[in-house]
Design a protein around this motif. Sequence first.
Motif, mmCIF file in Angstrom:
data_model
loop_
_atom_site.group_PDB
_atom_site.id
_atom_site.type_symbol
_atom_site.label_atom_id
_atom_site.label_comp_id
_atom_site.label_asym_id
_atom_site.label_seq_id
_atom_site.Cartn_x
_atom_site.Cartn_y
_atom_site.Cartn_z
ATOM 1 N N HIS A 121 41.714 45.018 49.368
ATOM 2 C CA HIS A 121 42.415 43.782 48.985
ATOM 3 C C HIS A 121 43.297 43.289 50.130
ATOM 4 O O HIS A 121 43.589 44.027 51.067
ATOM 5 N N HIS A 122 43.774 42.074 49.967
ATOM 6 C CA HIS A 122 44.681 41.402 50.906
ATOM 7 C C HIS A 122 45.987 42.182 51.117
ATOM 8 O O HIS A 122 46.363 43.019 50.294
ATOM 9 N N SER A 175 43.616 49.336 42.575
ATOM 10 C CA SER A 175 43.569 48.043 41.883
ATOM 11 C C SER A 175 43.212 48.226 40.405
ATOM 12 O O SER A 175 42.612 49.248 40.018
ATOM 13 N N GLY A 176 43.541 47.205 39.621
ATOM 14 C CA GLY A 176 43.167 47.223 38.200
ATOM 15 C C GLY A 176 41.658 47.363 38.047
ATOM 16 O O GLY A 176 41.176 48.057 37.143
ATOM 17 N N THR A 177 40.925 46.725 38.926
ATOM 18 C CA THR A 177 39.457 46.796 38.861
ATOM 19 C C THR A 177 38.976 48.215 39.145
ATOM 20 O O THR A 177 38.079 48.723 38.459
ATOM 21 N N THR A 234 48.036 43.336 36.854
ATOM 22 C CA THR A 234 47.640 44.747 36.994
ATOM 23 C C THR A 234 48.878 45.596 37.324
ATOM 24 O O THR A 234 49.979 45.061 37.484
ATOM 25 N N HIS A 281 34.981 46.003 45.747
ATOM 26 C CA HIS A 281 34.943 47.303 45.060
ATOM 27 C C HIS A 281 33.582 47.959 45.203
ATOM 28 O O HIS A 281 32.557 47.305 44.966
ATOM 29 N N GLY A 292 41.822 43.972 34.006
ATOM 30 C CA GLY A 292 42.175 44.116 35.418
ATOM 31 C C GLY A 292 41.302 43.265 36.308
ATOM 32 O O GLY A 292 41.609 43.080 37.498
ATOM 33 N N LYS A 333 48.922 42.559 48.265
ATOM 34 C CA LYS A 333 48.776 43.249 46.964
ATOM 35 C C LYS A 333 49.763 44.417 46.856
ATOM 36 O O LYS A 333 49.886 45.212 47.788
HETATM 37 O O1 LIG Z 1 45.698 41.419 43.405
HETATM 38 C C1 LIG Z 1 44.586 40.850 43.521
HETATM 39 O O2 LIG Z 1 44.389 39.961 44.347
HETATM 40 C C2 LIG Z 1 43.509 41.259 42.620
HETATM 41 N N1 LIG Z 1 43.810 42.049 41.641
HETATM 42 C C3 LIG Z 1 42.937 42.526 40.635
HETATM 43 C C4 LIG Z 1 42.870 44.031 40.689
HETATM 44 O O3 LIG Z 1 43.925 44.674 40.821
HETATM 45 O O4 LIG Z 1 41.773 44.585 40.589
HETATM 46 C C5 LIG Z 1 41.613 41.830 40.611
HETATM 47 C C6 LIG Z 1 41.092 41.363 41.922
HETATM 48 O O5 LIG Z 1 40.483 42.427 42.579
HETATM 49 C C7 LIG Z 1 42.154 40.691 42.787
#
Ligand SMILES: O=C(O)C1=N[C@H](C(=O)O)C[C@H](O)C1
Length: 269
Positions: A158-159, A167-169, A103, A219, A126, A162
Amino acid sequence: MSNIPGIVVMGASGRMGQMLVREVTAHPKMKLVGAVERAGHDWIGQDLGAAMGSQPTGLYVTDDPLEAMAGAQGVIDFTTPQVTVDLSVIAAQARAVHVIGTTGMTDTDIEKLDAAARHAVIVRAGNMSLGVNLLTQLTKQVAAALDEEFDIEVVEAHHRHKVDAPSGTALMLGEAAAEGRGLDFKESYVAARDGITGARAPGSIGYSAIRGGDIIGEHDVIFAGAGERIVLRHIASDRALFARGALKAALWGQDKMPGHYSMLDVLGL
Ligand SMILES: O=C(O)C1=N[C@H](C(=O)O)C[C@H](O)C1
Ligand SMILES: NC(=O)C1=CN([C@@H]2O[C@H](COP(=O)(O)OP(=O)(O)OC[C@H]3O[C@@H](n4cnc5c(N)ncnc54)[C@H](O)[C@@H]3O)[C@@H](O)[C@H]2O)C=CC1
């Protein structure tokens, strides 16, 4: 060549890379034939199994994707935008299906992938999970059914590691919402509110990102109206979910014509 496609995992030591190595190794309909890491990484030259703390596999980690791709029919790539763009050229030369989970791509990156996809199959999303891809369709439907009295906001968590936001999602969900509502994705995009922002602009879609701990990926798409709120939510509790989607895409792509496909194509949604 046997009917079982040989698969290379790019970024093999990463959070997704290690998950992919395990899933490809356990899959009855594919064979792991290569594992690539960045030049200078500790794992280069090591047996992949040993590097992962298990039994030796006889497969050695390389920093040369060209070498790894010799005799491969697919490459699964959850790395960084620059690595993915560079790899798309190599994968196209090798006529290998390039499954991309990376992503944080810019429009220019995507144009380069489109160019590579003139010669080879690219499947990019994503988020590779069935649940999120289904949620994009639901989001589009709900956005189309509700009028502009319902404000649309996308919230993701997210963690702490990242590196990209939203996020891509979140972007996939926002694109689906914009399409359903009849809005231009870029014109409606509002992220990172801070300070005296003024009241919410009509026709906007807001994006908020939370980063912390080991959250795998959560999400919400919020439709906020007067006196009521609809929340569409996806929670990922295991990264294997994304890896399994990527494997499905690698198999699906084997008999397809060159093109830039998404998980919606793979899942028939
Ligand atoms: O970086 C992640 O871990 C994830 N990335 C993707 C995103 O950017 O949406 C998919 C997922 O959520 C985990
Ligand atoms: N589409 C989806 O379903 C999902 C997408 N992602 C995305 O995947 C990407 C990776 O995520 P993580 O695994 O969490 O990151 P990570 O940082 O743990 O893994 C990335 C790996 O790529 C390696 N790498 C860097 N340069 C390289 C090179 N030149 N050649 C080979 N390998 C190289 C790194 O050393 C690292 O091991 C991110 O963009 C993330 O958002 C993550 C989960 C699901």
